[in-house]
Scaffold this motif. Structure first.
Motif, PDB file in Angstrom:
ATOM      1  N   VAL A  39       0.859  -1.202   0.000  1.00 40.88           N
ATOM      2  CA  VAL A  39       0.000   0.000   0.000  1.00 40.88           C
ATOM      3  C   VAL A  39       0.892   1.248   0.000  1.00 40.88           C
ATOM      4  O   VAL A  39       1.931   1.289   0.669  1.00 40.88           O
ATOM      5  CB  VAL A  39      -0.954   0.004   1.221  1.00 40.88           C
ATOM      6  CG1 VAL A  39      -1.822   1.264   1.229  1.00 40.88           C
ATOM      7  CG2 VAL A  39      -1.841  -1.237   1.219  1.00 40.88           C
ATOM      8  N   ASP A  40       0.470   2.237  -0.784  1.00 44.33           N
ATOM      9  CA  ASP A  40       1.174   3.518  -0.881  1.00 44.33           C
ATOM     10  C   ASP A  40       0.773   4.351   0.341  1.00 44.33           C
ATOM     11  O   ASP A  40      -0.321   4.908   0.376  1.00 44.33           O
ATOM     12  CB  ASP A  40       0.739   4.195  -2.193  1.00 44.33           C
ATOM     13  CG  ASP A  40       1.296   5.587  -2.349  1.00 44.33           C
ATOM     14  OD1 ASP A  40       2.239   5.944  -1.617  1.00 44.33           O
ATOM     15  OD2 ASP A  40       0.774   6.330  -3.212  1.00 44.33           O
ATOM     16  N   THR A  41       1.631   4.392   1.349  1.00 48.00           N
ATOM     17  CA  THR A  41       1.229   5.002   2.625  1.00 48.00           C
ATOM     18  C   THR A  41       2.048   6.239   2.994  1.00 48.00           C
ATOM     19  O   THR A  41       3.166   6.424   2.494  1.00 48.00           O
ATOM     20  CB  THR A  41       1.391   3.992   3.791  1.00 48.00           C
ATOM     21  OG1 THR A  41       2.774   3.630   3.868  1.00 48.00           O
ATOM     22  CG2 THR A  41       0.535   2.765   3.603  1.00 48.00           C
ATOM     23  N   ALA A  42       1.489   7.027   3.892  1.00 47.86           N
ATOM     24  CA  ALA A  42       2.187   8.202   4.423  1.00 47.86           C
ATOM     25  C   ALA A  42       1.729   8.426   5.862  1.00 47.86           C
ATOM     26  O   ALA A  42       0.546   8.249   6.166  1.00 47.86           O
ATOM     27  CB  ALA A  42       1.862   9.431   3.581  1.00 47.86           C
ATOM     28  N   ILE A  43       2.657   8.804   6.707  1.00 50.99           N
ATOM     29  CA  ILE A  43       2.320   9.103   8.111  1.00 50.99           C
ATOM     30  C   ILE A  43       2.780  10.515   8.426  1.00 50.99           C
ATOM     31  O   ILE A  43       3.948  10.849   8.223  1.00 50.99           O
ATOM     32  CB  ILE A  43       3.035   8.124   9.072  1.00 50.99           C
ATOM     33  CG1 ILE A  43       2.602   6.672   8.804  1.00 50.99           C
ATOM     34  CG2 ILE A  43       2.769   8.512  10.535  1.00 50.99           C
ATOM     35  CD1 ILE A  43       3.423   5.629   9.558  1.00 50.99           C
ATOM     36  N   VAL A  44       1.857  11.342   8.932  1.00 48.32           N
ATOM     37  CA  VAL A  44       2.248  12.681   9.393  1.00 48.32           C
ATOM     38  C   VAL A  44       2.119  12.720  10.910  1.00 48.32           C
ATOM     39  O   VAL A  44       1.109  12.309  11.468  1.00 48.32           O
ATOM     40  CB  VAL A  44       1.411  13.797   8.711  1.00 48.32           C
ATOM     41  CG1 VAL A  44      -0.080  13.631   8.921  1.00 48.32           C
ATOM     42  CG2 VAL A  44       1.867  15.180   9.192  1.00 48.32           C
ATOM     43  N   ARG A  45       3.182  13.166  11.570  1.00 47.89           N
ATOM     44  CA  ARG A  45       3.116  13.361  13.025  1.00 47.89           C
ATOM     45  C   ARG A  45       2.829  14.836  13.280  1.00 47.89           C
ATOM     46  O   ARG A  45       3.699  15.695  13.105  1.00 47.89           O
ATOM     47  CB  ARG A  45       4.436  12.937  13.691  1.00 47.89           C
ATOM     48  CG  ARG A  45       4.608  11.425  13.676  1.00 47.89           C
ATOM     49  CD  ARG A  45       5.690  10.967  14.620  1.00 47.89           C
ATOM     50  NE  ARG A  45       5.865   9.522  14.519  1.00 47.89           N
ATOM     51  CZ  ARG A  45       7.036   8.909  14.492  1.00 47.89           C
ATOM     52  NH1 ARG A  45       8.162   9.605  14.568  1.00 47.89           N
ATOM     53  NH2 ARG A  45       7.097   7.599  14.412  1.00 47.89           N
TER      54      ARG A  45
END
Ligand code: NAD
Length: 324
Positions: free
Chosen positions: A179-185
């Motif tokens: 899966v093409d994922t991104a995490i923003v904190r």
């Protein structure tokens, strides 16, 4: 690094928690770009009012549902999404005590439901994580490589650990299912559409200052936060969405100030006579908070632009209109 816009007209985006404070601003920007947006919300901490101006927009659909129960059967949800932004979660420290199980569920089972859907749709999946993933940090400022200092059974753990679980789940689906994922904190963000009574410091201080009541600063007030105006955060999240970066990426500002300084600034900007008072501090409240923004700058070209005084002024203006 310049990030080209990847999502625009013709793209279908699901925003969970879309009627909340930050997510509703995100929805506005996506609609402005020409995206078709489905906002899913159970209104546990959000409000229909935040998206009322969009209800007649043909490219916008609001669906009332609890995402922890899975994706609802609704025609707007049935169609394939190009991107899924998992923004839903109560986020105020007062909610940690009022809604502990709801927070755990939306940061665990809901995340899994949405990752499954992103895998099936081939959609980009973006997770709204938090600086709380660092707990009460032993590293300052906090870089994304820092693993954090979280009490796993403390009062805040429902939020911190749920977000950490969501991050782990996101990375697992990236590695094992492609899966093409991104995490923003996300670091402490404020602005119009926050609830005056939501228990977070800025709306609480503004409401108290406007009513001329004592400003209740927790502890000595020497603990610090770096506060970010919502428009800056939304720009950062959209840069991450458009990029191919997986993160986690910190998003916020480096304007670190003590809670006492924040209270005094708000009193002065509100022209209030309120006195600053000190009340018991909640357990495990982090001592200091400041993001290291190197990755956001280098990978996304992110730069916050709104100074705290300006952002606070705009927020106070909004509260004045709302509280009358
Ligand atoms: P918010 O409470 O205004 O927005 C969250 C929205 O999610 C609300 O509209 C709420 O009704 C909805 N929601 C919650 N549980 C749901 C469920 N099970 N099903 C459907 N909808 C649900 O809070 P916010 O400050 O705008 O936060 C948005 C996101 O950003 C959250 O994930 C939060 O953890 C994250 N975040 C915010 C901050 C900040 O400073 N504002 C900092 C770090 C992370």
């Amino acid at each position: 690094m310049k990030v080209e816009q990847r999502f625009g007209p013709g793209h279908r985006i699901l925003v969970t928690g879309g009627a909340g404070f930050v997510p509703s601003h995100l929805v506005d920007s996506l609609i402005e770009r020409g995206c078709t947006v489905v906002a899913l919300d159970n209104f546990v901490t959000g409000s229909k009012e935040n998206v009322a101006h969009l209800l007649d927009t043909p490219t916008f659909t609001l669906v009332e549902a609890d995402i922890s129960d899975g994706l609802p059967s609704h025609p707007a949800v049935a169609e394939r999404f190009d991107a899924i932004l998992h923004m839903a979660s109560p986020a105020s420290p007062t909610d940690f005590e009022k809604l502990p199980v709801e927070i755990l569920r939306v940061g665990s089972v809901a995340t899994l439901h949405l990752l499954e859907r992103a895998a099936a749709d081939g959609a980009r999946f973006l997770l709204a994580s938090t600086s709380e993933a660092y707990g009460d940090p032993k590293e300052h400022p906090q870089r994304e490589t820092y693993w954090g200092n979280v009490n796993p059974i403390g009062i805040r753990s429902v939020y911190d650990e749920a977000k950490r679980f969501s991050e782990a789940a996101t990375m697992a689906y990236r590695r094992s299912r492609g899966v093409d994922t991104a995490i923003v904190r996300i670091f402490n963000t404020y602005g119009p559409r926050m609830r005056p009574d939501d228990g977070r410091a800025i709306p609480t201080f503004i409401s108290q200052a406007m009513r001329g009541e004592p400003i209740t600063v927790h502890g000595t007030g020497n603990q610090t936060r770096s506060i970010c105006y919502v428009a800056d955060l939304v720009r950062g999240i959209l840069l991450l969405l458009d990029s191919t970066e997986s993160g986690p990426v910190n998003c916020g500002t480096e304007h670190e100030m003590s809670m006492r300084e924040l209270a005094e600034t708000i009193v002065s900007l509100c022209d209030s006579r309120s006195q600053v008072t000190f009340v018991t501090r909640s357990a495990d409240d982090p001592e200091m908070r400041r993001p290291d923004l190197t990755l956001a700058r280098e990978a996304l070209g992110y730069e916050p632009t709104v100074a705290p005084e300006e952002g606070l002024r705009r927020t106070i203006e909004h509260f004045r209109k709302r509280l009358g």
